[in-house]
Structure formats: C-alpha cells, structure tokens
Design an enzyme around this catalytic site. Sequence first.
Site, PDB file in Angstrom:
ATOM      1  CB  CYS A 109     -15.411  -1.046 -31.197  1.00  0.00           C
ATOM      2  SG  CYS A 109     -14.305  -1.502 -32.532  1.00  0.00           S
ATOM      3  N   GLY A 133       0.772  -1.227   0.000  1.00  0.00           N
ATOM      4  CA  GLY A 133       0.000   0.000   0.000  1.00  0.00           C
ATOM      5  C   GLY A 133       0.802   1.276   0.000  1.00  0.00           C
ATOM      6  CD  GLU A 153       1.478  -9.212   1.935  1.00  0.00           C
ATOM      7  OE1 GLU A 153       2.032 -10.295   2.149  1.00  0.00           O
ATOM      8  OE2 GLU A 153       0.237  -9.061   1.900  1.00  0.00           O
ATOM      9  CB  CYS A 154       5.589  -2.960  -1.339  1.00  0.00           C
ATOM     10  SG  CYS A 154       5.439  -2.267   0.315  1.00  0.00           S
ATOM     11  N   GLY A 155       3.746  -3.928  -3.801  1.00  0.00           N
ATOM     12  CA  GLY A 155       3.730  -4.151  -5.235  1.00  0.00           C
ATOM     13  C   GLY A 155       4.009  -2.862  -5.992  1.00  0.00           C
ATOM     14  CE1 TYR A 188      -1.708  -4.612  -8.299  1.00  0.00           C
ATOM     15  CE2 TYR A 188      -0.527  -2.595  -7.791  1.00  0.00           C
ATOM     16  CZ  TYR A 188      -0.972  -3.844  -7.424  1.00  0.00           C
ATOM     17  OH  TYR A 188      -0.687  -4.324  -6.164  1.00  0.00           O
TER      18      TYR A 188
HETATM   19  C1  PLP Z   1      -2.252  -6.196  -3.794  1.00  0.00           C
HETATM   20  C2  PLP Z   1      -1.784  -6.603  -2.481  1.00  0.00           C
HETATM   21  C3  PLP Z   1      -0.555  -6.136  -2.001  1.00  0.00           C
HETATM   22  C4  PLP Z   1       0.280  -5.113  -2.705  1.00  0.00           C
HETATM   23  O1  PLP Z   1      -0.338  -3.857  -2.655  1.00  0.00           O
HETATM   24  P1  PLP Z   1       0.391  -2.539  -3.234  1.00  0.00           P
HETATM   25  O2  PLP Z   1      -0.629  -1.484  -2.984  1.00  0.00           O
HETATM   26  O3  PLP Z   1       0.638  -2.783  -4.681  1.00  0.00           O
HETATM   27  O4  PLP Z   1       1.639  -2.330  -2.476  1.00  0.00           O
HETATM   28  C5  PLP Z   1      -0.120  -6.638  -0.778  1.00  0.00           C
HETATM   29  N1  PLP Z   1      -0.848  -7.542  -0.082  1.00  0.00           N
HETATM   30  C6  PLP Z   1      -2.038  -8.005  -0.524  1.00  0.00           C
HETATM   31  C7  PLP Z   1      -2.783  -8.990   0.286  1.00  0.00           C
HETATM   32  C8  PLP Z   1      -2.550  -7.551  -1.731  1.00  0.00           C
HETATM   33  O5  PLP Z   1      -3.728  -7.998  -2.148  1.00  0.00           O
END
Ligand code: PLP
Length: 412
Positions: free
Chosen positions: A344, A232, A266-268, A373
Amino acid sequence: MTLLKPTAAQIDAVLTGGRPICAFLHDLDALNRHARDIAGSLPPRVELFYAVKANNDSRILGTLAPHVAGFEVASSGEILKVREAVGADARIIMGGPARTREDIELVLAQGVERLHVESLHALRLVNAVAMQAGAVLPILLRVNLAGPVPGATLTMGGAATQFGIAQPDIPEALKLLRDCPALRFEGFHFHTVSNNRDAAGHAALCAMELGLARSWATEHGLDLAVVNLGGGWGVDYGDPDWRFDVDGFARAFAPHVGEDIRLQFECGRILTAYHAAYVCEILDLKFVHGRTFALLRGGTHHFRLPSSWGHNHPFLILPRDAWPHPWPRPECRDINLTLAGELCTPKDVLARNVPVERARIGDLACFLMAGAYGWDISHHDFLCHPHPQHVYLGAYEHANPRVFSTGSTSFS
Ligand SMILES: *Cc1c(COP(=O)(O)O)cnc(C)c1O
C-alpha cells in the site's frame, strides 16, 4: 553466457499449490557453470572470493564453493551462514564499516582468515580483542581513495562515504599498527565502485590501486603480502544479454600481477545476478490518470532492487491460457505498462511505462537477473503478505545433503 529465462509452461511445471504464483527460481546448474567460467578466466595467483551479501542463500553458497577461493562476509551472521552451508574448511575473509567486540570474537572463534579494518578506532578495538584472546589476527587496511573515481552505479570510495580509512589517514594508521602487537598487517583493501560496466576502466582503477599499495609499502618499509581489489564487476539491467568483459579485464590486468603479492577480488553481483528469476502473477489491471498498471502478487518487499536503484527492471510477460472465472478476462494490448506490487505505497513499482504487446490478468511477470541484491536486500515482512516460494532447478548435488535436499528439474 547464460541467463535464466523460463517459459510459463516450465514455471507451471515446477510450482505447485494452486495459489497465485509468486516465486524466486534459481538455476543452480547454470550458476555452477557460470562461476566456473568466471573463476577460470582469471590469471594464476589471483583469488576470486564471493561477496556473500549479494545473495546468502545456502544453496547458492554451496554451488559457488567449488569455484571460488572463499567467501567475503560483512557480519557475524554471514560468517555463520558460510560455516553452516559450506563447512569448517571454507575460507572466509571479513570487511564492513561498523565492527563490534562480538564480531571480532566470532572472527577469532570461527577461524576467519583475515579482517579488513576500516578505521583507526577499529584497529585499536581489534587489537585489544585479539590480544585478550592471545591471538594474532591478519588484517588489511581498507582505503577510501582521495580522488574522485569515474563511472559506475554505486561509489564507495573516492567520495564522502562511511567506508574505509580516508587516504590521507593511511600513514597514521600504519604508525598506529606498530603499537598493535596482536595484528599482523598484510596489505591493503580497496572496494571503490560497484557495478562498473567498463572492464578496461576497471582494470585501470585496480592497477592504480595496486600501484598505490606498492608505493605505500615501499615508503613505509612494509611487507606487502595481499592486496584485495574488491568487487564491482558490472551487469547491465538495461540489457540482460550484455556481459562484463571478464577476459578483457583479466588480460588488461595481467601485466600488473607479480609473483610477490597475492591479489584478491571479492565479487557479488556478477556471480549471482543472472541465474535467478522472480516471477509474479498479475492479479489485476487498471487504467488510472492516463497510466496502465498491472498489480502483482509480490513486489518490492521481495525484490527491492528496482526501487532502490530507481530503474525499470528487465521483465518478460509470460502468457498463461487458464482463466477460471465466468466473466471476460481483462487484458491490455500495445500499451506502456507499469508493474506495481501488492504493497500500500506508490513506491512499490518494479518497472514504469514499459511497452508491452499484451498483458492479461493471470499472466506472469517474470523479472530477469534477480539473483543478486534481490530478496536479500528487501523488507520481507512489510504488510505481512506471504513470502515467495524459492525453487531450485538443476541436478547439481553437493557433499552436504542438509543443504541440497531439492532440485532435479533442469531448464537449460
Ligand atoms: C558489496 C561488496 C562487494 C561486492 O560488490 P559487487 O559489486 O556485488 O561485486 C565486495 N566488497 C565489499 C567490501 C562490498 O561491500
């Protein structure tokens, strides 16, 4: 901090084929440095995992692997992707709201180190599958907080969502765990908001969640080994140069890090957003009902993020001089431009009414911050247009030659 912002000449140099341009460019060198810096700013005893759903490209996984503690996955497919891209030794943790017996069997077979369980039924199911396999599976309970949670783009907890175990049900889940001999309770999981740009506020939220976890452990006489505080950490699509204050977050959070508990994030998005660009050639320009449109080779079927969030995605118009036709080249100047894709549907729009100095047919629209994403959340085969090229820049080499077969040009 860096951002992939290529020029038209650099793009022309790495893309071949003579067809209208449509490509994702990835700068693996810069991604490598970025991940190293973020991981390096966390206090000791804090583990940073990568949330694979943000971008599951094998080269991205391989680039991040040396810097992250491991990978957070949400499906069986993601487990296999990590195993293939990074190998048998990669640490994997797994969450996600809807679980099948097959998922749990794969978790056991693939040595996933911990499962985040999101419901009471799932606790019983995981226990039954693990028991049948003669295994004991470490788990965290994912909590959906009771209270409302302030500010962020997406909210997964503290609200009526499908995620986690509702906070009032946590005592019941802990009681049920006593009858689950094939599960080893290790702690709690929280992933409450996504894209939080307030580092101090996020640190306060995480500290509150950690406090809750500690008080539940005390109240119920449990050993608390691990607390996972989710991802997040935000980015700002309205300002590509803005950065989440990772150092400030780490400083604000440091006093809450004890010797006793292993903390995980756990960052994305913050890891993979910045070092990819999505580049589309302008195929046509038109003026309709008072609005100017650029029609792109590409669109939301490759890059659904802006329509998913309803925002104007940041972009640059990159001029290209070549014009192959005998008729005059259409162009517009000093206008508010809407960038539409090739689908379209009127929903295929990536940015609306954004001031632009000049745009011509044959120029490129280059969407920045396209690495998280983007491609991964998009409906690639809607209308069956050709897929974009994926080009990887950077001399970055990895031990697994199956994965890293391309890439020698550097943009940085
Ligand atoms: C998507 C998700 C993340 C990563 O979130 P980001 O906002 O991209 O950092 C971490 N943990 C869980 C459970 C998620 O679903």
